[in-house]
Scaffold this active site. Sequence first.
Site, PDB file in Angstrom:
ATOM      1  N   HIS A 163       0.848  -1.191   0.000  1.00 30.10           N
ATOM      2  CA  HIS A 163       0.000   0.000   0.000  1.00 30.10           C
ATOM      3  C   HIS A 163       0.888   1.249   0.000  1.00 30.10           C
ATOM      4  CE1 HIS A 163      -3.356  -2.520   1.942  1.00 30.10           C
ATOM      5  NE2 HIS A 163      -3.866  -2.063   0.824  1.00 30.10           N
ATOM      6  N   CYS A 186      -2.918   0.679   9.506  1.00 34.13           N
ATOM      7  CA  CYS A 186      -3.987  -0.218   9.018  1.00 34.13           C
ATOM      8  C   CYS A 186      -4.999  -0.582  10.095  1.00 34.13           C
ATOM      9  CB  CYS A 186      -3.416  -1.527   8.509  1.00 34.13           C
ATOM     10  SG  CYS A 186      -1.791  -1.452   7.830  1.00 34.13           S
TER      11      CYS A 186
HETATM   12  C1  CIR Z   1      -3.744  -7.390   3.329  1.00 34.49           C
HETATM   13  O1  CIR Z   1      -2.886  -7.875   2.586  1.00 34.49           O
HETATM   14  O2  CIR Z   1      -4.727  -6.796   2.890  1.00 34.49           O
HETATM   15  C2  CIR Z   1      -3.571  -7.496   4.816  1.00 34.49           C
HETATM   16  N1  CIR Z   1      -2.962  -8.748   5.133  1.00 34.49           N
HETATM   17  C3  CIR Z   1      -2.748  -6.360   5.349  1.00 34.49           C
HETATM   18  C4  CIR Z   1      -3.421  -5.033   5.195  1.00 34.49           C
HETATM   19  C5  CIR Z   1      -2.576  -3.903   5.629  1.00 34.49           C
HETATM   20  N2  CIR Z   1      -3.282  -2.684   5.509  1.00 34.49           N
HETATM   21  C6  CIR Z   1      -2.728  -1.526   5.228  1.00 34.49           C
HETATM   22  O3  CIR Z   1      -1.527  -1.448   4.920  1.00 34.49           O
HETATM   23  N3  CIR Z   1      -3.525  -0.468   5.219  1.00 34.49           N
END
Ligand code: CIR
Length: 266
Positions: free
Chosen positions: A171, A258
């Site tokens: 991200h 997140c």
């Molecule tokens: C994913 O790959 O979507 C989750 N395992 C981790 C999400 C992390 N979110 C973020 O960086 N905003």
Amino acid sequence: MGHHSGLSFRFTHAITRKPADSVASGIRAVDSGDPSGAKFREEHELYVNALQEAGLSVVVLPPLETFPDSCFVEDPAFCLPEGAIQLRPGTDSREGEGAAIRPALDAVFEKVVELPGTGHVDGGDVLTLDDVILIGLSARTDQAGADDFAKVLAEWGYKAEVCETPEGVLHFKTACSTLGDGVILATKVMADSGFFGDRKVIVVPEGEEYAANVIRVNDVVLVPEGYPKTLAAIEAAGFRTVVVPTHEARKVDGGLSCLSLRFAVS
Ligand code: CIR
């Protein structure tokens, strides 16, 4: 309300969701072992405490076993003082998380809209600065989603710019954060990207790239545990810091930003 000084870090509230046991099968780019739901919930509690200590009133939603990555609430929604936008995360197993978080948004905001069109945006790709909102295109956020999202922001009086997240970065905010007061923390690749114009950028020391994802919350910066050089650089720039463990989140590519939706409502 629109852009104003402090938009990026003056908050009153946060929404979080406790990690489910199913987080053991959460998405990750590289496998370094499954996170434990129980250990993750312990770290999550410390995270919630840190947000509360920073002055926020925190909603803690119950675990949602049907969505392994649902504790990463930043991805299915985006919040501003005047309302929230229900997003459409760009990976199959997470697309339904937008609808799942909707009731929590409706409980706080009078105005909640769904991302129009059929494109995808993950909130992790959206960096709110005081004077502009940067939207990073990524494997999760596509051009159609970014354009439709930018249109909603424009209707609400916000300026948005669409950027290309560098290759290999999950991200946009995996690799950069705002520390507020015009200062950005970023990995070298992000710092060299030109996205940040003439803002001051603190470059994360080599080997500590994970620590590029921090959150400024009112008067403190939450920093992940285990990154002493980054911690020292943030403190040397004059910011107060609070260290929070994110070892379980990291196993599934998650970080501090997140794990919450942060916003200011009166
Ligand atoms: C994913 O790959 O979507 C989750 N395992 C981790 C999400 C992390 N979110 C973020 O960086 N905003």
